[in-house]
Design an enzyme around this catalytic site. Structure first.
Site, PDB file in Angstrom:
ATOM      1  N   LYS A  85       0.837  -1.344   0.011  1.00 27.39           N
ATOM      2  CA  LYS A  85       0.009   0.122  -0.124  1.00 27.39           C
ATOM      3  C   LYS A  85       0.803   1.118  -0.183  1.00 27.39           C
ATOM      4  CE  LYS A  85      -3.903   1.937   2.621  1.00 27.39           C
ATOM      5  NZ  LYS A  85      -4.807   1.828   3.775  1.00 27.39           N
ATOM      6  N   SER A 160      -9.873   2.325   3.290  1.00 29.21           N
ATOM      7  CA  SER A 160      -8.818   2.930   2.439  1.00 29.21           C
ATOM      8  C   SER A 160      -7.975   2.343   1.262  1.00 29.21           C
ATOM      9  CB  SER A 160      -7.956   3.971   2.967  1.00 29.21           C
ATOM     10  OG  SER A 160      -6.856   3.354   3.816  1.00 29.21           O
ATOM     11  N   SER A 184      -9.495  -0.111   7.222  1.00 30.93           N
ATOM     12  CA  SER A 184      -9.064   0.091   5.947  1.00 30.93           C
ATOM     13  C   SER A 184      -8.386  -1.503   5.119  1.00 30.93           C
ATOM     14  CB  SER A 184      -8.046   1.113   5.902  1.00 30.93           C
ATOM     15  OG  SER A 184      -8.650   2.439   5.937  1.00 30.93           O
TER      16      SER A 184
END
Lengths: 512, 98, 503
Positions: A85, A160, A184
């Site tokens: 990420k 997210s 997330s």
């Protein structure tokens, strides 16, 4: 697992790739190249990646292959590629956290978890898309375009960490790293039919994660199977002296717990259903799958009990005070002075303070501004006690709820998210509606306890649903045992992984 | 309970060092009002007798040994800087505060 | 708003009509090897930005890790200032934007200092002791350094841009805050100076900092307010920042008292503000006005866990504390038998350690004081250096005094030996040998010299025989001259009298 190793390397689990690599059946270069080809073929449509580091990944793969050929003892996951990420700092690879304010920034150091990935020999395929600074539940708040859900490209992949989850669901990577501040990792896992784990707070070092909310952030595995999460969790977990909040203890045996769970026997395990996290506001298909999963657990020998966590109803409110408050301070460093974007005001004197304000005004997106202003408000003189101070008290009450519930149950369960993936744009103009996606995942972050989302079927709309498992702090192994058992039982019913039912993505040529 | 005026948003934006356009100020005032209304209920249950929790897990006394480590090479330190000169970060003139 | 500045009021005049109240915040940079929250070196004088890590540079993702040695130093300081040590305390973030603050917040203790509620006795020049109450001592981190470029004056205003060096960013600081110091009247400036001096001595005694004012290791902010009478409520205060020498501390307080008296006499009110001290002109000028807009949004630092010093640890540290300077001074004065004025001179000359070591090397306290406050003080003054910087050790002074005590050199010779030592000719023993300075006590050599002198002055011999011993000195003088001062004057007198009687 029940699946046979596929001839397509991208369809294999990390555990299967690990076996094949160790058996000399495939090379890391082949595995890595297969995933790079898959990215090239489908990422135009999915947009899971912000940056693909093909050369670096292949270089690592070649090195791993050479070391393996030389007879070196390697980490079991050596040579299995991974996506990271973009909120995780990677030396030499661009890191933007999905924000324009960091466009082009190449960090001069590695996050601790990245050091551990590199030390274990996992080629890094690239950096995955996310809501800007991890603020969001749909990945629509990325400054670099939204990620699409591989189950339905018109829908959100969750957030997210939508990029990491979508990369897994689209077979662009066998493993990925996510971060979970309020859900997330878990919520994207639920809406993409993948597995995601938020470890106990302090279980994985936060050093090198671009902080959203320091007391809530935690990095963890994003995978397609529970066992793969356990394998990855063991690579990145463990004490780190660079993170003062890092747990000093060793992790319990996670892979062992997952393998034990795969036997499908949960005799004696007490499973607590959190009544406050199931009911009104939850989609019928989500509730139906949840009840079916409970029945499977019962049949596996688990004792299902109901527990009440009366203060969970205030968790969302407390979260939306604590998070913006900490974020407003954590994001202060993005000011155009030392790194990243610098914007000069168009008129008037160019002073440091005006450049900071102009840089932040142009560099941050709407959701980031919204939360920074909210956090600034909650911390400002005269409001602190009513807002931030009160939110921290709610946190105490939620911890007490958890403590009481874990007296009655070994793990707590709920649906991961109240709904399946919604359509892109559907909630973009309604921040509160967007925030409600995290209602079931947030309590774990406030209390620091670990949580996992396991795919547990499709809702009436044909989209995946997630089952959340929560355990007491430091008892991450329970997630793996129960999660692996549920996964095994479900796949026996389905005849294979849930993702097998996802539509095939149209592919482009192998070059982009 | 409408608490956040447009002027208040402007003050907060000043504190947070974010230039906001006129339309952003107006929009944020409305949005924050709604959000603050919904989160304000935390104070209902946060009574006197409840202790505040700042850290999710109760660790204390985590200390580092006073042993120097390798510094970041100065070139790396400055590599991401928008502007640098003579080994230092170059920033616009600093005014208004001491 | 009036624009003219009211005239200063003469200090004595101001004091006669106003009661000053002062408060002092002292920042001390700890002498740890690494910074407060990361392993970057704290060594002084390195090239810009060569002592930074992602942490002290505030890079995205970096996290603080607390230096245990710094905490121990803070506890030491707290204990030396007779403070309570917190059972549990936390760091907070003080949020404000400034380019030399890399994270745009300072990690500092706010409402939970590690040490609080203490006191320290300070001694003024005339020996009066004043007790200063300490409100708190807390830990925080230093900021980086801005160099302003392009402006005409090099000062902050008018600069076109600034260059920032983060080597200093994150250096551990302890900030010590006094309670308002009242009831000291016209001695307020002196109290302020003596307080900072006392703290400096304590930091050195504790070995927690080099405490060099000129390097900015110790920085003082002085708060001053005036009120009509000691019974009146406290007046509005100003805070003069970064006063960096003992003398300046005294001058700044004095100036603020005169200035504020002028403001009040003009019928105006003192503005609550920070002020800048100008070393060259000896005045303060207005800085930032403290206003409600100053909103630091403090909250507990989530990246650090609380510090909870166990009582055992605190007691262990207390047991290692050295004697505090004032107590030590009192003990040594008693041991050495110095008068108050003598002791004060010794303290002011910075000669305590030197005398202590000289005494340890075998000299009597009176002799040790005589050397350091006499001959050596004069030399140091002539050379324009500190006593401690003279090229002579207390051990050498001890050896020299032993030569005197053994009668091997007299006072005059001893001064010559000292000159040789200072000139780098070696130890006192070596200088005596090389220069042939030992007292002549060989009677044969002395007899010849005495006979020669007596023969040269027959009239003097007659006078002595006649019972007048006054002229003996003239003979002794001649003998001393002939032996270039190396004769033992007492022995010469004996020989002269013997020879005259025999004659």
């Amino acid at each position: 697992m029940a699946t046979q190793p596929s001839s397509d390397l991208t369809r294999r689990t990390a555990a299967q790739l690990s076996e094949a690599l160790r058996a000399g059946e495939v090379t890391s270069v082949e595995v890595t190249q297969a995933h790079l080809d898959r990215i090239a073929a489908v990422d135009g449509a999915v947009h899971a990646f912000l940056h693909v580091s093909a050369e670096e990944a292949l270089a690592t793969a070649r090195e791993v292959d050479a070391r393996r050929a030389a007879g070196e003892e390697l980490h079991p996951l050596a040579g299995v590629p991974i996506a990271v990420k973009d909120v995780v700092v990677t030396k030499g690879l661009p890191t933007t956290a999905g924000s324009k304010i960091l466009e082009g920034w190449v960090p001069p150091y590695d996050a601790t978890l990245v050091e551990r990935l590199r030390a274990a020999g996992l080629p890094i395929l690239g950096k995955t898309n996310m809501d800007e600074f991890a603020m969001g539940s749909s990945t629509e708040h990325s400054a670099y375009g939204t990620t699409h859900n591989p189950w339905d490209l018109d829908r959100i992949p969750g957030g997210s960490g939508g990029g990491s989850a979508a990369a897994l669901a689209a077979y662009e990577a066998p493993l990925a790293i996510g971060t979970d501040t309020g859900g997330s990792i878990r919520q994207p896992g639920a809406v993409t039919g993948t597995v995601g784990v938020k470890p106990t707070y302090g279980g994985v070092s936060r050093y090198g994660l671009i902080a959203l909310a320091s007391s809530l952030d935690q990095a963890g595995p994003v995978t397609r199977t529970v066992l793969d999460s356990a394998l990855l969790h063991e690579v990145i977990g463990g004490h780190d002296p660079r993170d003062a909040t890092s747990l000093p203890e060793d992790l319990p045996g996670l892979v062992a717990a997952a393998r034990a769970g795969q036997g499908g026997d949960l005799t004696g395990v007490r499973v607590g259903v959190v009544d406050e996290l199931n009911g009104e506001g939850y989609q019928p298909g989500v509730r139906a799958r949840f009840e079916e999963s409970l029945e499977l657990l019962r049949r596996a020998g688990a004792e299902v009990v109901h527990v009440s966590c009366p203060h969970f109803g205030h968790a969302l409110a407390a979260y939306y005070l604590i998070l913006p408050s900490e974020a407003s301070s954590n994001l202060a460093k993005f000011d155009g002075m030392r790194f990243g974007l610098r914007v000069e005001p168009t008129e008037g004197t160019v002073t440091a303070e005006r450049v900071m304000a102009a840089t932040r005004g142009q560099g941050f997106g709407d959701e980031v501004k919204r939360r920074i202003i909210l956090g600034t408000y909650a911390l400002s003189a005269g409001y602190y006690d009513a807002y931030y101070g009160s939110a921290q008290k709610v946190r105490t009450l939620i911890q007490q709820d958890f403590a009481a519930a874990f007296e009655q149950a070994d793990v707590l369960v709920s649906p991961t998210a109240p709904t399946t993936a919604f359509r892109l744009g559907e909630k973009l103009d309604d921040p509160l509606a967007m925030y409600l996606n995290d209602v079931a995942t947030i309590p774990a972050n406030l209390a620091g306890v670990p949580g996992m989302s396991v795919p547990n079927g499709l809702s009436e709309d044909g989209l995946p649903v997630g089952f959340q498992i929560l355990a007491p702090a430091r008892a991450d192994d329970r997630l793996y045992r129960v999660g692996a058992a549920l996964e095994t039982l479900l796949e026996r019913e389905w005849g294979g992984p849930l993702l097998n039912r996802a539509p095939e993505l149209a592919t482009e040529g192998t070059t982009r | 309970m409408s608490t956040i005026s447009r002027e208040e948003v402007a003050r907060l934006a000043g504190l947070a060092r974010i230039d906001l356009t006129e339309s952003e100020l107006t929009r944020l005032a409305g949005e924050l009002d709604v959000i603050v209304d919904s989160v304000a209920k935390v104070s209902e249950i946060a009574t006197e007798d409840v202790a505040a929790t700042s850290h999710p897990l109760p660790l204390t006394n985590v200390f580092r040994a006073d042993v120097p480590e390798e510094p970041l090479p100065v070139a790396d330190a400055l590599a991401g800087a928008p502007s640098a000169e003579g080994g230092r970060f170059a920033v616009p003139q600093i005014l208004e505060e001491d | 708003m009036s624009t003219t500045t009211p005239p200063l009021v003469d200090y004595d005049e101001a004091i006669s009509r106003f009661d000053p109240v002062i408060g002092i915040e002292v920042h001390v940079e700890l002498g740890t090897a690494t910074k407060m929250f990361d392993g970057a070196s704290t060594e002084f004088g390195a090239e810009p930005n060569t002592q930074v890590t992602p942490v002290s540079l505030g890079l995205p993702g970096a996290l603080p890790a607390l230096n245990g040695k710094a905490v121990e130093s803070a506890i030491k300081i707290g204990l030396a200032l007779n403070c309570e040590i917190a059972e549990l305390c936390r760091f907070a973030r003080k949020n404000y934007f400034y380019p030399d603050v890399p994270k745009n917040f300072q990690t500092s203790q706010y409402d939970e200092p590690i040490a609080f509620d203490g006191w320290i006795d300070i001694e003024l020049d005339d020996g009066e002791v004043v007790r200063v109450e300490i409100e708190r001592a807390h830990m925080e981190e230093d900021a980086g350094k801005n160099t302003h470029v392009g402006g005409a004056t090099g000062r902050i205003h008018g600069a076109e841009y600034s260059l920032v060096d983060y080597n200093r960013a994150g250096i551990p600081l302890v900030e010590i805050v006094t309670r308002p110091i009242t009831g000291v009247g016209d001695r307020a400036p002196e109290v302020a100076r003596a307080y900072v001096q006392t703290l400096r001595d304590i930091f050195r005694a504790l070995d927690v900092s080099e405490a060099r004012m000129e390097r900015g290791n110790v920085r003082a902010d002085v708060n001053v307010s005036l009120r009509a009478t000691p019974e009146a409520p406290l007046g509005t205060r100003t805070e003069t920042k970064n006063v960096n020498s003992f003398r300046s501390v005294e001058r700044a307080v004095r100036h603020e008292i005169s200035r504020q008296a002028g403001v009040l006499d003009a019928g105006r009110t003192v503005t609550q503000e920070t002020r800048h001290w100008h070393e060259d002109t000896g005045v303060t000028t207005a800085g930032r006005v403290k206003s409600d807009a100053e909103d630091y949004r403090y909250f507990p630092e989530p990246d650090l866990v609380p510090v909870a010093p166990s009582r055992e640890w605190v007691e262990e540290i207390r047991a290692t504390l050295p004697e505090m300077p004032v107590a030590r001074r009192r003990r040594l004065q008693t041991e050495w038998g110095y008068a108050d004025a003598e002791m004060r001179d010794v303290v002011n000359a910075g000669a305590i350690e030197l005398i202590e070591a000289t005494v340890a090397a075998g000299a009597a306290p009176a002799a040790a004081r005589k050397w350091w406050m006499g001959e050596l003080a004069r030399t140091a003054k002539t050379e324009g250096v500190e006593l401690a910087d003279l090229p002579v050790t207390p051990e050498q002074i001890g050896q020299l005094q032993q030569l005197v005590d053994a009668g091997r050199v007299n006072d005059k010779l001893a001064r010559q030996v000292l000159a040789g030592v200072l000139a780098g000719e070696g130890s006192p023993e070596e200088v005596v040998t090389a220069r042939g300075l030992e007292v002549v006590s060989d009677d044969g050599a002395l007899l010849a010299a005495v006979d020669e002198a007596l023969a040269a002055q027959p009239d003097v011999v007659e006078k002595i025989r006649g019972g007048n011993q006054g002229p003996v000195g003239a003979i002794i003088g001649a003998v001393m001259k002939a032996t270039r001062g190396q004769a033992d004057a007492g022995r010469v007198r004996e020989i002269v009298l013997e020879r005259v009687q025999q004659g």
